[in-house]
Design a protein around this motif. Structure first.
Motif, mmCIF file in Angstrom:
data_model
loop_
_atom_site.group_PDB
_atom_site.id
_atom_site.type_symbol
_atom_site.label_atom_id
_atom_site.label_comp_id
_atom_site.label_asym_id
_atom_site.label_seq_id
_atom_site.Cartn_x
_atom_site.Cartn_y
_atom_site.Cartn_z
ATOM 1 N N HIS A 8 7.002 0.448 -1.220
ATOM 2 C CA HIS A 8 5.802 -0.056 -1.901
ATOM 3 C C HIS A 8 6.252 -0.947 -3.057
ATOM 4 O O HIS A 8 7.333 -0.733 -3.620
ATOM 5 C CB HIS A 8 5.001 1.138 -2.432
ATOM 6 C CG HIS A 8 3.643 0.797 -2.955
ATOM 7 N ND1 HIS A 8 3.431 0.374 -4.248
ATOM 8 C CD2 HIS A 8 2.431 0.813 -2.359
ATOM 9 C CE1 HIS A 8 2.131 0.160 -4.418
ATOM 10 N NE2 HIS A 8 1.502 0.417 -3.289
ATOM 11 N N ASN A 62 3.186 2.983 3.752
ATOM 12 C CA ASN A 62 1.744 2.777 3.697
ATOM 13 C C ASN A 62 1.242 1.757 4.713
ATOM 14 O O ASN A 62 0.143 1.878 5.227
ATOM 15 C CB ASN A 62 1.307 2.373 2.287
ATOM 16 C CG ASN A 62 2.157 1.277 1.686
ATOM 17 O OD1 ASN A 62 3.380 1.427 1.581
ATOM 18 N ND2 ASN A 62 1.554 0.181 1.305
ATOM 19 N N CYS A 112 -0.570 7.440 -12.449
ATOM 20 C CA CYS A 112 -0.768 7.022 -11.047
ATOM 21 C C CYS A 112 0.563 7.084 -10.301
ATOM 22 O O CYS A 112 1.621 7.267 -10.906
ATOM 23 C CB CYS A 112 -1.335 5.600 -10.958
ATOM 24 S SG CYS A 112 -0.319 4.329 -11.716
ATOM 25 N N VAL A 125 11.121 5.408 0.719
ATOM 26 C CA VAL A 125 9.731 5.857 0.856
ATOM 27 C C VAL A 125 9.657 6.947 1.936
ATOM 28 O O VAL A 125 10.311 6.857 2.969
ATOM 29 C CB VAL A 125 8.813 4.646 1.167
ATOM 30 C CG1 VAL A 125 9.096 4.035 2.535
ATOM 31 C CG2 VAL A 125 7.342 5.010 1.028
HETATM 32 C C1 LIG Z 1 -0.849 3.796 -3.062
HETATM 33 C C2 LIG Z 1 0.631 3.853 -3.080
HETATM 34 C C3 LIG Z 1 1.343 3.746 -4.288
HETATM 35 C C4 LIG Z 1 0.658 3.509 -5.605
HETATM 36 O O1 LIG Z 1 -0.094 4.619 -6.014
HETATM 37 P P1 LIG Z 1 -1.237 4.411 -7.139
HETATM 38 O O2 LIG Z 1 -1.626 5.797 -7.516
HETATM 39 O O3 LIG Z 1 -2.346 3.651 -6.447
HETATM 40 O O4 LIG Z 1 -0.620 3.638 -8.236
HETATM 41 C C5 LIG Z 1 2.709 3.859 -4.249
HETATM 42 N N1 LIG Z 1 3.354 4.051 -3.093
HETATM 43 C C6 LIG Z 1 2.722 4.156 -1.912
HETATM 44 C C7 LIG Z 1 3.509 4.398 -0.666
HETATM 45 C C8 LIG Z 1 1.337 4.050 -1.867
HETATM 46 O O5 LIG Z 1 0.701 4.147 -0.701
#
Ligand SMILES: *Cc1c(COP(=O)(O)O)cnc(C)c1O
Length: 389
Positions: free
Chosen positions: A107, A159, A75, A155
Protein backbone atom coordinates in the motif's frame (compact mmCIF):
# COMPACT_ATOMS: atom_id res chain seq x y z
CA UNK A 1 -27.83 8.57 -10.59
CA UNK A 2 -29.35 6.09 -8.19
CA UNK A 3 -31.95 3.91 -9.90
CA UNK A 4 -35.28 4.38 -8.18
CA UNK A 5 -36.23 0.69 -8.42
CA UNK A 6 -33.44 -0.58 -6.18
CA UNK A 7 -31.08 0.83 -3.58
CA UNK A 8 -27.43 0.95 -4.68
CA UNK A 9 -25.44 -2.18 -3.89
CA UNK A 10 -22.18 -1.75 -1.99
CA UNK A 11 -19.42 -4.06 -3.27
CA UNK A 12 -16.37 -2.12 -2.16
CA UNK A 13 -15.63 -3.57 1.30
CA UNK A 14 -11.88 -3.35 0.64
CA UNK A 15 -12.20 0.44 0.50
CA UNK A 16 -14.14 0.59 3.74
CA UNK A 17 -16.87 -1.25 5.65
CA UNK A 18 -20.03 0.00 7.36
CA UNK A 19 -19.79 0.50 11.10
CA UNK A 20 -21.43 -2.42 12.88
CA UNK A 21 -24.39 -1.18 15.01
CA UNK A 22 -23.05 -3.00 18.10
CA UNK A 23 -19.76 -1.11 17.66
CA UNK A 24 -21.58 2.22 17.56
CA UNK A 25 -23.46 1.26 20.73
CA UNK A 26 -20.19 0.52 22.52
CA UNK A 27 -18.76 3.87 21.41
CA UNK A 28 -21.70 6.12 22.29
CA UNK A 29 -21.08 6.64 26.02
CA UNK A 30 -17.61 7.98 25.26
CA UNK A 31 -19.10 10.75 23.09
CA UNK A 32 -21.53 11.78 25.82
CA UNK A 33 -21.17 11.07 29.52
CA UNK A 34 -17.72 9.47 29.70
CA UNK A 35 -15.72 12.34 28.25
CA UNK A 36 -12.68 12.41 30.52
CA UNK A 37 -9.09 12.68 29.31
CA UNK A 38 -7.39 9.32 29.94
CA UNK A 39 -4.31 11.17 31.24
CA UNK A 40 -6.25 13.02 33.96
CA UNK A 41 -5.83 11.78 37.52
CA UNK A 42 -9.42 12.36 38.68
CA UNK A 43 -12.54 10.21 38.44
CA UNK A 44 -13.43 11.27 34.86
CA UNK A 45 -9.92 10.55 33.67
CA UNK A 46 -9.86 7.18 35.38
CA UNK A 47 -13.04 6.08 33.60
CA UNK A 48 -11.61 7.03 30.22
CA UNK A 49 -8.27 5.42 30.99
CA UNK A 50 -9.98 2.22 32.08
CA UNK A 51 -11.87 2.13 28.77
CA UNK A 52 -8.67 2.55 26.76
CA UNK A 53 -6.90 -0.14 28.80
CA UNK A 54 -9.83 -2.58 28.43
CA UNK A 55 -9.69 -1.97 24.68
CA UNK A 56 -5.93 -2.58 24.69
CA UNK A 57 -6.44 -5.89 26.49
CA UNK A 58 -9.10 -6.99 24.00
CA UNK A 59 -6.88 -6.17 21.02
CA UNK A 60 -3.89 -7.86 22.67
CA UNK A 61 -5.96 -11.02 23.21
CA UNK A 62 -6.99 -11.23 19.53
CA UNK A 63 -3.35 -10.75 18.50
CA UNK A 64 -2.08 -13.26 21.09
CA UNK A 65 0.16 -10.52 22.47
CA UNK A 66 0.60 -8.34 25.56
CA UNK A 67 -1.35 -5.10 26.19
CA UNK A 68 1.97 -3.24 26.45
CA UNK A 69 2.65 -4.11 22.81
CA UNK A 70 -0.50 -2.42 21.45
CA UNK A 71 -0.21 1.20 20.30
CA UNK A 72 -3.35 3.04 19.26
CA UNK A 73 -2.92 5.33 16.24
CA UNK A 74 -5.18 7.44 14.02
CA UNK A 75 -5.39 4.96 11.10
CA UNK A 76 -3.73 2.11 9.26
CA UNK A 77 -1.63 4.58 7.29
CA UNK A 78 -0.24 6.10 10.47
CA UNK A 79 0.62 2.64 11.80
CA UNK A 80 2.54 1.88 8.59
CA UNK A 81 4.33 5.25 8.74
CA UNK A 82 5.24 4.77 12.41
CA UNK A 83 6.50 1.24 11.84
CA UNK A 84 8.74 2.15 8.93
CA UNK A 85 10.15 5.45 10.21
CA UNK A 86 10.27 4.29 13.81
CA UNK A 87 12.34 1.22 13.00
CA UNK A 88 14.44 2.75 10.21
CA UNK A 89 15.58 5.64 12.39
CA UNK A 90 16.26 3.55 15.47
CA UNK A 91 18.05 0.75 13.63
CA UNK A 92 20.27 3.30 11.94
CA UNK A 93 20.97 5.08 15.23
CA UNK A 94 21.63 1.83 17.13
CA UNK A 95 23.56 -0.27 14.65
CA UNK A 96 24.10 1.71 11.44
CA UNK A 97 21.54 -0.42 9.59
CA UNK A 98 20.65 1.42 6.41
CA UNK A 99 18.91 -1.14 4.18
CA UNK A 100 15.12 -1.39 3.72
CA UNK A 101 13.55 -4.41 2.04
CA UNK A 102 9.91 -4.14 0.95
CA UNK A 103 7.64 -5.77 -1.61
CA UNK A 104 6.61 -3.90 -4.77
CA UNK A 105 2.92 -4.54 -3.95
CA UNK A 106 2.73 -2.55 -0.72
CA UNK A 107 0.00 0.00 0.00
CA UNK A 108 1.22 3.55 -0.59
CA UNK A 109 1.28 4.09 3.19
CA UNK A 110 4.29 1.74 3.17
CA UNK A 111 5.79 2.29 -0.29
CA UNK A 112 5.75 6.09 -0.22
CA UNK A 113 7.09 6.16 3.32
CA UNK A 114 9.95 3.89 2.22
CA UNK A 115 10.52 6.12 -0.81
CA UNK A 116 10.79 9.18 1.44
CA UNK A 117 13.23 7.35 3.73
CA UNK A 118 15.34 6.74 0.64
CA UNK A 119 15.06 10.17 -1.00
CA UNK A 120 15.16 12.37 2.08
CA UNK A 121 17.11 10.30 4.59
CA UNK A 122 19.49 8.29 2.42
CA UNK A 123 18.29 4.77 3.20
CA UNK A 124 18.96 2.11 0.61
CA UNK A 125 15.61 0.78 -0.63
CA UNK A 126 15.42 -2.66 -2.23
CA UNK A 127 12.30 -4.30 -3.66
CA UNK A 128 11.59 -8.00 -3.34
CA UNK A 129 10.49 -9.76 -6.51
CA UNK A 130 6.90 -11.04 -6.72
CA UNK A 131 5.43 -13.74 -8.94
CA UNK A 132 2.59 -12.98 -11.37
CA UNK A 133 0.08 -13.47 -8.54
CA UNK A 134 1.80 -10.72 -6.55
CA UNK A 135 3.28 -13.16 -4.00
CA UNK A 136 6.60 -12.74 -2.23
CA UNK A 137 8.70 -15.90 -1.96
CA UNK A 138 10.35 -16.49 1.45
CA UNK A 139 13.49 -17.69 -0.38
CA UNK A 140 13.84 -14.31 -2.04
CA UNK A 141 13.68 -12.65 1.38
CA UNK A 142 16.36 -15.04 2.61
CA UNK A 143 18.67 -14.20 -0.27
CA UNK A 144 18.40 -10.47 0.23
CA UNK A 145 18.72 -10.13 4.01
CA UNK A 146 21.93 -8.49 5.14
CA UNK A 147 23.46 -7.64 8.49
CA UNK A 148 22.65 -3.99 7.75
CA UNK A 149 18.98 -4.62 6.89
CA UNK A 150 17.00 -2.30 9.17
CA UNK A 151 13.53 -3.58 8.32
CA UNK A 152 11.58 -5.96 6.10
CA UNK A 153 7.99 -4.98 5.28
CA UNK A 154 5.58 -7.24 3.38
CA UNK A 155 1.82 -6.73 3.07
CA UNK A 156 -0.21 -9.61 4.59
CA UNK A 157 -3.03 -9.44 2.01
CA UNK A 158 -2.97 -7.03 -0.89
CA UNK A 159 -5.82 -4.54 -1.20
CA UNK A 160 -5.93 -4.42 -5.00
CA UNK A 161 -5.60 -8.09 -5.94
CA UNK A 162 -6.37 -9.90 -2.66
CA UNK A 163 -3.25 -12.09 -2.71
CA UNK A 164 -2.14 -13.43 0.67
CA UNK A 165 1.58 -13.55 1.44
CA UNK A 166 3.30 -16.34 3.43
CA UNK A 167 3.89 -14.02 6.39
CA UNK A 168 4.71 -16.80 8.88
CA UNK A 169 7.50 -18.17 6.68
CA UNK A 170 8.95 -14.72 6.02
CA UNK A 171 8.64 -14.00 9.73
CA UNK A 172 10.62 -17.11 10.63
CA UNK A 173 13.43 -16.08 8.29
CA UNK A 174 13.61 -12.53 9.63
CA UNK A 175 13.51 -13.76 13.22
CA UNK A 176 16.35 -16.22 12.63
CA UNK A 177 18.46 -13.32 11.32
CA UNK A 178 17.36 -10.85 14.05
CA UNK A 179 15.89 -8.44 11.47
CA UNK A 180 12.71 -6.52 12.43
CA UNK A 181 9.74 -7.58 10.32
CA UNK A 182 6.59 -5.49 9.72
CA UNK A 183 3.40 -6.55 8.00
CA UNK A 184 0.55 -4.34 6.85
CA UNK A 185 -2.45 -6.43 7.96
CA UNK A 186 -5.07 -3.76 7.25
CA UNK A 187 -6.88 -5.87 4.62
CA UNK A 188 -6.17 -9.18 6.31
CA UNK A 189 -7.80 -8.39 9.65
CA UNK A 190 -11.35 -9.48 8.82
CA UNK A 191 -10.51 -12.88 7.35
CA UNK A 192 -7.08 -14.10 8.46
CA UNK A 193 -5.39 -15.02 11.71
CA UNK A 194 -3.78 -12.10 13.51
CA UNK A 195 -1.80 -14.32 15.91
CA UNK A 196 1.51 -12.47 15.98
CA UNK A 197 3.30 -15.45 17.56
CA UNK A 198 2.27 -17.83 14.78
CA UNK A 199 3.00 -15.16 12.17
CA UNK A 200 6.36 -14.35 13.82
CA UNK A 201 5.98 -10.65 13.08
CA UNK A 202 7.53 -7.84 15.12
CA UNK A 203 5.23 -5.08 13.92
CA UNK A 204 1.72 -5.31 12.47
CA UNK A 205 -0.63 -2.53 11.27
CA UNK A 206 -4.43 -2.45 11.51
CA UNK A 207 -7.09 0.09 10.58
CA UNK A 208 -10.54 -0.25 12.18
CA UNK A 209 -12.66 0.90 9.25
CA UNK A 210 -11.63 -2.12 7.19
CA UNK A 211 -13.23 -4.44 9.78
CA UNK A 212 -16.59 -2.81 10.57
CA UNK A 213 -15.10 -0.32 13.03
CA UNK A 214 -14.88 3.48 12.77
CA UNK A 215 -12.67 5.40 10.34
CA UNK A 216 -9.77 7.31 11.84
CA UNK A 217 -8.35 4.81 14.33
CA UNK A 218 -5.72 2.10 13.99
CA UNK A 219 -3.31 -0.13 15.85
CA UNK A 220 0.38 -0.75 15.60
CA UNK A 221 1.45 -3.97 17.27
CA UNK A 222 5.02 -3.44 18.52
CA UNK A 223 6.77 -6.55 19.85
CA UNK A 224 8.68 -6.09 23.10
CA UNK A 225 12.08 -7.29 22.10
CA UNK A 226 15.70 -6.95 23.04
CA UNK A 227 16.50 -6.83 19.32
CA UNK A 228 15.02 -3.44 18.42
CA UNK A 229 13.27 -0.39 19.84
CA UNK A 230 10.68 1.69 18.02
CA UNK A 231 11.50 5.40 17.84
CA UNK A 232 8.42 7.64 18.20
CA UNK A 233 7.45 9.66 15.14
CA UNK A 234 4.82 11.81 16.82
CA UNK A 235 6.45 13.31 19.90
CA UNK A 236 4.82 15.24 22.73
CA UNK A 237 2.99 13.86 25.76
CA UNK A 238 3.80 10.41 27.05
CA UNK A 239 0.68 8.66 25.75
CA UNK A 240 0.89 5.14 24.31
CA UNK A 241 4.07 4.27 26.23
CA UNK A 242 5.74 7.42 24.93
CA UNK A 243 5.43 6.10 21.37
CA UNK A 244 2.47 8.10 20.07
CA UNK A 245 1.80 11.49 21.63
CA UNK A 246 -1.71 12.92 21.61
CA UNK A 247 -4.79 12.52 23.79
CA UNK A 248 -6.32 9.17 22.91
CA UNK A 249 -9.51 9.11 20.84
CA UNK A 250 -11.31 7.12 23.52
CA UNK A 251 -14.60 6.44 21.69
CA UNK A 252 -12.84 5.29 18.53
CA UNK A 253 -10.40 3.11 20.43
CA UNK A 254 -13.34 1.46 22.22
CA UNK A 255 -14.98 0.96 18.80
CA UNK A 256 -11.86 -0.53 17.27
CA UNK A 257 -11.56 -3.11 20.04
CA UNK A 258 -15.25 -3.98 19.88
CA UNK A 259 -15.07 -4.43 16.09
CA UNK A 260 -11.93 -6.55 16.28
CA UNK A 261 -13.57 -8.83 18.83
CA UNK A 262 -16.67 -9.09 16.65
CA UNK A 263 -14.50 -10.12 13.72
CA UNK A 264 -12.58 -12.68 15.75
CA UNK A 265 -15.84 -14.26 16.92
CA UNK A 266 -17.55 -14.30 13.51
CA UNK A 267 -14.66 -14.85 11.11
CA UNK A 268 -15.47 -18.43 10.10
CA UNK A 269 -19.22 -17.80 9.82
CA UNK A 270 -18.58 -14.84 7.52
CA UNK A 271 -16.09 -16.77 5.39
CA UNK A 272 -18.55 -19.68 4.99
CA UNK A 273 -21.24 -17.29 3.79
CA UNK A 274 -19.18 -14.90 1.67
CA UNK A 275 -16.63 -17.11 -0.08
CA UNK A 276 -19.18 -19.19 -2.07
CA UNK A 277 -20.74 -15.98 -3.43
CA UNK A 278 -17.27 -14.71 -4.34
CA UNK A 279 -16.36 -18.00 -6.05
CA UNK A 280 -19.59 -17.96 -8.05
CA UNK A 281 -18.87 -14.37 -9.09
CA UNK A 282 -15.36 -15.17 -10.32
CA UNK A 283 -16.59 -18.24 -12.20
CA UNK A 284 -19.38 -16.36 -13.94
CA UNK A 285 -17.23 -13.39 -14.93
CA UNK A 286 -14.45 -15.48 -16.46
CA UNK A 287 -17.06 -17.61 -18.24
CA UNK A 288 -19.21 -14.87 -19.71
CA UNK A 289 -16.76 -12.07 -20.48
CA UNK A 290 -14.27 -12.37 -23.33
CA UNK A 291 -10.70 -11.12 -22.80
CA UNK A 292 -11.06 -11.29 -19.02
CA UNK A 293 -8.68 -12.57 -16.38
CA UNK A 294 -8.52 -12.86 -12.63
CA UNK A 295 -5.76 -10.76 -11.04
CA UNK A 296 -4.01 -12.08 -7.94
CA UNK A 297 -3.81 -15.64 -6.69
CA UNK A 298 -6.72 -17.98 -7.54
CA UNK A 299 -6.72 -19.64 -4.09
CA UNK A 300 -4.35 -17.81 -1.75
CA UNK A 301 -6.53 -14.73 -1.76
CA UNK A 302 -8.88 -13.00 0.67
CA UNK A 303 -12.21 -14.91 0.73
CA UNK A 304 -14.28 -11.78 -0.02
CA UNK A 305 -12.06 -10.45 -2.81
CA UNK A 306 -12.52 -10.68 -6.57
CA UNK A 307 -10.34 -8.65 -8.91
CA UNK A 308 -10.21 -8.76 -12.68
CA UNK A 309 -8.55 -7.21 -15.68
CA UNK A 310 -10.37 -6.80 -18.99
CA UNK A 311 -8.32 -6.21 -22.12
CA UNK A 312 -8.75 -2.83 -23.79
CA UNK A 313 -11.32 -1.25 -21.52
CA UNK A 314 -11.30 1.97 -19.52
CA UNK A 315 -11.53 0.82 -15.90
CA UNK A 316 -12.66 4.18 -14.57
CA UNK A 317 -15.40 4.41 -17.20
CA UNK A 318 -16.54 0.93 -16.16
CA UNK A 319 -16.77 1.98 -12.50
CA UNK A 320 -18.91 4.95 -13.52
CA UNK A 321 -21.19 2.81 -15.70
CA UNK A 322 -21.61 0.30 -12.85
CA UNK A 323 -22.33 3.13 -10.43
CA UNK A 324 -25.15 4.37 -12.66
CA UNK A 325 -26.46 0.80 -12.78
CA UNK A 326 -26.48 0.79 -8.97
CA UNK A 327 -23.29 -1.12 -8.10
CA UNK A 328 -20.45 0.46 -6.11
CA UNK A 329 -17.18 -1.23 -7.16
CA UNK A 330 -13.60 -0.08 -7.52
CA UNK A 331 -10.78 -0.26 -10.00
CA UNK A 332 -8.15 -0.94 -7.35
CA UNK A 333 -7.10 1.14 -4.43
CA UNK A 334 -9.65 3.83 -3.57
CA UNK A 335 -6.94 6.47 -3.63
CA UNK A 336 -6.23 5.84 -7.32
CA UNK A 337 -9.60 6.79 -8.75
CA UNK A 338 -9.23 9.34 -11.51
CA UNK A 339 -5.59 8.45 -12.03
CA UNK A 340 -5.05 7.30 -15.63
CA UNK A 341 -1.70 5.57 -14.91
CA UNK A 342 -1.79 1.78 -14.42
CA UNK A 343 -1.40 0.88 -10.77
CA UNK A 344 2.00 -0.04 -9.32
CA UNK A 345 0.61 -3.37 -8.17
CA UNK A 346 -0.78 -4.40 -11.55
CA UNK A 347 2.46 -3.29 -13.19
CA UNK A 348 4.48 -5.30 -10.63
CA UNK A 349 2.59 -8.51 -11.50
CA UNK A 350 3.50 -7.97 -15.13
CA UNK A 351 0.24 -6.77 -16.68
CA UNK A 352 0.81 -4.51 -19.67
CA UNK A 353 -1.06 -1.22 -19.99
CA UNK A 354 -3.91 -2.56 -22.14
CA UNK A 355 -4.84 -5.01 -19.39
CA UNK A 356 -3.85 -2.96 -16.34
CA UNK A 357 -6.02 0.06 -17.22
CA UNK A 358 -9.05 -2.23 -17.37
CA UNK A 359 -9.11 -3.40 -13.76
CA UNK A 360 -12.18 -4.07 -11.65
CA UNK A 361 -12.25 -4.92 -7.95
CA UNK A 362 -15.40 -6.35 -6.40
CA UNK A 363 -15.18 -6.94 -2.66
CA UNK A 364 -17.99 -8.55 -0.69
CA UNK A 365 -18.99 -8.22 2.94
CA UNK A 366 -21.50 -9.02 5.64
CA UNK A 367 -24.41 -7.33 3.85
CA UNK A 368 -23.79 -8.96 0.46
CA UNK A 369 -26.50 -11.34 -0.80
CA UNK A 370 -26.47 -13.94 -3.62
CA UNK A 371 -29.21 -11.93 -5.34
CA UNK A 372 -26.96 -8.86 -5.51
CA UNK A 373 -24.19 -10.91 -7.12
CA UNK A 374 -26.65 -12.44 -9.63
CA UNK A 375 -27.86 -8.98 -10.64
CA UNK A 376 -24.31 -7.68 -11.04
CA UNK A 377 -23.25 -10.65 -13.16
CA UNK A 378 -26.31 -10.14 -15.35
CA UNK A 379 -25.49 -6.54 -16.27
CA UNK A 380 -21.68 -6.81 -16.31
CA UNK A 381 -21.09 -8.07 -19.90
CA UNK A 382 -22.95 -5.15 -21.44
CA UNK A 383 -21.33 -2.65 -19.04
CA UNK A 384 -17.92 -3.90 -20.13
CA UNK A 385 -18.78 -3.63 -23.82
CA UNK A 386 -19.73 0.00 -23.23
CA UNK A 387 -16.39 0.64 -21.50
CA UNK A 388 -14.29 -0.78 -24.35
CA UNK A 389 -11.84 1.74 -25.69
C1 LIG B 1 -6.79 0.81 3.69
C2 LIG B 1 -5.40 0.32 3.76
C3 LIG B 1 -4.40 1.06 4.42
C4 LIG B 1 -4.67 2.41 5.02
O1 LIG B 1 -5.51 2.33 6.14
P1 LIG B 1 -6.27 3.66 6.65
O2 LIG B 1 -6.83 3.28 7.98
O3 LIG B 1 -7.34 3.93 5.61
O4 LIG B 1 -5.25 4.73 6.71
C5 LIG B 1 -3.14 0.53 4.50
N1 LIG B 1 -2.86 -0.66 3.96
C6 LIG B 1 -3.77 -1.41 3.32
C7 LIG B 1 -3.39 -2.74 2.76
C8 LIG B 1 -5.07 -0.94 3.19
O5 LIG B 1 -5.99 -1.67 2.55
Amino acid sequence: MIPTSQAPVYLDYAATTPLDPSVLDAMMPYFTTLYGNPSSIHYFGQQAEAAVERAREKVAAVLNSQPGEIIFTSCGSESDNQALRGIAFSERANRQANHLLISPVEHHAVSRTAMQLKNLHGFELEYLPVDHFGRVSPDEVSKRLRAETALVSVVYANNEIGTINPIDEIGAICQSQDIPFHTDAVQAATYLSLDVQALQVDLLSLGAHKFYGPKGVGVLYNRKSARFRLMPVQTGGGQEFGLRAGTQNVAYIVGLAEALQLVAENQQVWIDRIQPMRDALIGRVLETIPDSRLTGHPRKRLPNHASFAFYGIDGNALITILDVEGFACSSGSACKTGNPEPSDVLTAIGLDRSWALGSLRITLGTHTTPDQIDRLVAILPEAIERARL
